[in-house]
Design a protein around this motif. Structure first.
Motif, PDB file in Angstrom:
ATOM      1  N   THR A 108      37.686  44.955  48.303  1.00  0.00           N
ATOM      2  CA  THR A 108      37.726  43.622  48.903  1.00  0.00           C
ATOM      3  C   THR A 108      36.562  42.775  48.411  1.00  0.00           C
ATOM      4  OG1 THR A 108      38.782  44.567  50.858  1.00  0.00           O
ATOM      5  CG2 THR A 108      37.859  42.369  51.078  1.00  0.00           C
ATOM      6  N   TRP A 109      35.376  43.373  48.374  1.00  0.00           N
ATOM      7  CA  TRP A 109      34.210  42.649  47.864  1.00  0.00           C
ATOM      8  C   TRP A 109      34.418  42.258  46.411  1.00  0.00           C
ATOM      9  CZ3 TRP A 109      31.047  44.189  43.837  1.00  0.00           C
ATOM     10  CH2 TRP A 109      29.962  43.362  43.587  1.00  0.00           C
ATOM     11  N   LEU A 110      34.912  43.182  45.593  1.00  0.00           N
ATOM     12  CA  LEU A 110      35.155  42.900  44.189  1.00  0.00           C
ATOM     13  C   LEU A 110      36.159  41.766  44.027  1.00  0.00           C
ATOM     14  CD1 LEU A 110      34.710  43.671  41.190  1.00  0.00           C
ATOM     15  CD2 LEU A 110      36.650  45.243  41.458  1.00  0.00           C
ATOM     16  N   GLY A 111      37.213  41.775  44.828  1.00  0.00           N
ATOM     17  CA  GLY A 111      38.212  40.715  44.757  1.00  0.00           C
ATOM     18  C   GLY A 111      37.623  39.355  45.069  1.00  0.00           C
ATOM     19  N   PHE A 112      36.852  39.244  46.149  1.00  0.00           N
ATOM     20  CA  PHE A 112      36.247  37.966  46.490  1.00  0.00           C
ATOM     21  C   PHE A 112      35.200  37.543  45.460  1.00  0.00           C
ATOM     22  CE2 PHE A 112      37.729  38.800  50.921  1.00  0.00           C
ATOM     23  CZ  PHE A 112      38.523  37.665  51.015  1.00  0.00           C
ATOM     24  N   TRP A 113      34.442  38.486  44.944  1.00  0.00           N
ATOM     25  CA  TRP A 113      33.417  38.171  43.945  1.00  0.00           C
ATOM     26  C   TRP A 113      34.056  37.658  42.656  1.00  0.00           C
ATOM     27  CZ3 TRP A 113      32.042  40.526  39.214  1.00  0.00           C
ATOM     28  CH2 TRP A 113      30.840  40.064  38.669  1.00  0.00           C
ATOM     29  N   LEU A 114      35.101  38.357  42.189  1.00  0.00           N
ATOM     30  CA  LEU A 114      35.787  37.924  40.973  1.00  0.00           C
ATOM     31  C   LEU A 114      36.446  36.558  41.168  1.00  0.00           C
ATOM     32  CD1 LEU A 114      37.478  41.216  39.748  1.00  0.00           C
ATOM     33  CD2 LEU A 114      35.627  39.974  38.630  1.00  0.00           C
ATOM     34  N   LYS A 168      35.506  34.184  43.199  1.00  0.00           N
ATOM     35  CA  LYS A 168      34.446  33.166  43.235  1.00  0.00           C
ATOM     36  C   LYS A 168      33.910  32.894  41.830  1.00  0.00           C
ATOM     37  CE  LYS A 168      29.866  32.502  45.169  1.00  0.00           C
ATOM     38  NZ  LYS A 168      28.813  33.143  45.939  1.00  0.00           N
ATOM     39  N   LYS A 169      33.763  33.942  41.042  1.00  0.00           N
ATOM     40  CA  LYS A 169      33.168  33.813  39.718  1.00  0.00           C
ATOM     41  C   LYS A 169      34.110  33.146  38.709  1.00  0.00           C
ATOM     42  CE  LYS A 169      30.458  36.385  36.467  1.00  0.00           C
ATOM     43  NZ  LYS A 169      29.175  35.749  36.474  1.00  0.00           N
ATOM     44  N   PHE A 170      35.415  33.436  38.775  1.00  0.00           N
ATOM     45  CA  PHE A 170      36.335  32.975  37.756  1.00  0.00           C
ATOM     46  C   PHE A 170      37.226  31.806  38.187  1.00  0.00           C
ATOM     47  CE2 PHE A 170      35.221  37.103  36.096  1.00  0.00           C
ATOM     48  CZ  PHE A 170      35.124  36.846  34.744  1.00  0.00           C
ATOM     49  N   LYS A 171      37.086  31.347  39.411  1.00  0.00           N
ATOM     50  CA  LYS A 171      37.923  30.221  39.834  1.00  0.00           C
ATOM     51  C   LYS A 171      37.177  28.921  39.753  1.00  0.00           C
ATOM     52  CE  LYS A 171      41.717  29.576  42.775  1.00  0.00           C
ATOM     53  NZ  LYS A 171      42.389  29.819  43.986  1.00  0.00           N
ATOM     54  N   VAL A 228      42.111  38.074  35.313  1.00  0.00           N
ATOM     55  CA  VAL A 228      41.039  38.449  36.250  1.00  0.00           C
ATOM     56  C   VAL A 228      41.325  37.885  37.626  1.00  0.00           C
ATOM     57  CG1 VAL A 228      38.580  38.203  36.747  1.00  0.00           C
ATOM     58  CG2 VAL A 228      39.326  38.685  34.423  1.00  0.00           C
ATOM     59  N   ILE A 229      41.823  36.672  37.685  1.00  0.00           N
ATOM     60  CA  ILE A 229      42.154  36.072  38.984  1.00  0.00           C
ATOM     61  C   ILE A 229      43.301  36.829  39.639  1.00  0.00           C
ATOM     62  CG2 ILE A 229      43.105  34.002  40.060  1.00  0.00           C
ATOM     63  CD1 ILE A 229      41.362  32.375  38.111  1.00  0.00           C
ATOM     64  N   TYR A 230      44.310  37.228  38.873  1.00  0.00           N
ATOM     65  CA  TYR A 230      45.401  38.031  39.434  1.00  0.00           C
ATOM     66  C   TYR A 230      44.888  39.375  39.948  1.00  0.00           C
ATOM     67  CZ  TYR A 230      48.893  34.807  37.580  1.00  0.00           C
ATOM     68  OH  TYR A 230      49.665  33.707  37.322  1.00  0.00           O
ATOM     69  N   PHE A 231      43.978  39.993  39.206  1.00  0.00           N
ATOM     70  CA  PHE A 231      43.388  41.248  39.647  1.00  0.00           C
ATOM     71  C   PHE A 231      42.582  41.051  40.930  1.00  0.00           C
ATOM     72  CE2 PHE A 231      39.904  44.376  39.584  1.00  0.00           C
ATOM     73  CZ  PHE A 231      40.665  45.530  39.719  1.00  0.00           C
ATOM     74  N   ALA A 232      41.865  39.943  41.029  1.00  0.00           N
ATOM     75  CA  ALA A 232      41.096  39.640  42.237  1.00  0.00           C
ATOM     76  C   ALA A 232      42.023  39.495  43.438  1.00  0.00           C
ATOM     77  CB  ALA A 232      40.277  38.375  42.030  1.00  0.00           C
ATOM     78  N   TYR A 233      43.120  38.772  43.257  1.00  0.00           N
ATOM     79  CA  TYR A 233      44.091  38.640  44.351  1.00  0.00           C
ATOM     80  C   TYR A 233      44.713  39.984  44.717  1.00  0.00           C
ATOM     81  CZ  TYR A 233      43.959  33.556  44.578  1.00  0.00           C
ATOM     82  OH  TYR A 233      43.580  32.265  44.759  1.00  0.00           O
TER      83      TYR A 233
END
Length: 97
Positions: free
Chosen positions: A86-92, A94-97, A5-10
């Motif tokens: 971009t919003w989804l990436g930052f949200w994910l 924030k949520k999973f880190k 999920v973090i890789y997908f967010a990046y």
């Protein structure tokens, strides 16, 4: 799972400059030609400028599905895609880190 999920967010965040480049490209085309914002579809953009991508993507996916999504105005679709990914990436992130 968290790492994926973090890789997908990046990925969502790091593709933003590419999307902004395409947004500028579409804007430049719209302002230099007689095309209107609502009349210039994503399919027209792909056929005129990225014919190899259009042909490749149509050889892999269901054509009726692509025709549905590519009928929408290119400028509006790229703005929505840029903002949402971009919003989804930052949200994910924030949520999973």
């Amino acid at each position: 799972m968290n790492k994926a999920v973090i890789y997908f967010a990046y990925l969502c965040i790091y593709t933003t400059p590419i999307q902004l480049f395409i947004l500028g490209w579409i804007s430049l085309i719209l302002f230099q030609t007689d095309n209107s914002i609502l009349g210039y579809s994503t399919k027209a953009f792909l056929v005129e400028n990225l014919k190899f991508w259009h042909d490749w993507i149509y050889s892999w996916f269901w054509n009726a599905y692509l025709d549905f999504w590519y009928q929408f105005p290119a400028l509006i679709m790229i703005i929505l895609k840029t903002v949402l990914s971009t919003w989804l990436g930052f949200w994910l992130l924030k949520k999973f880190k």
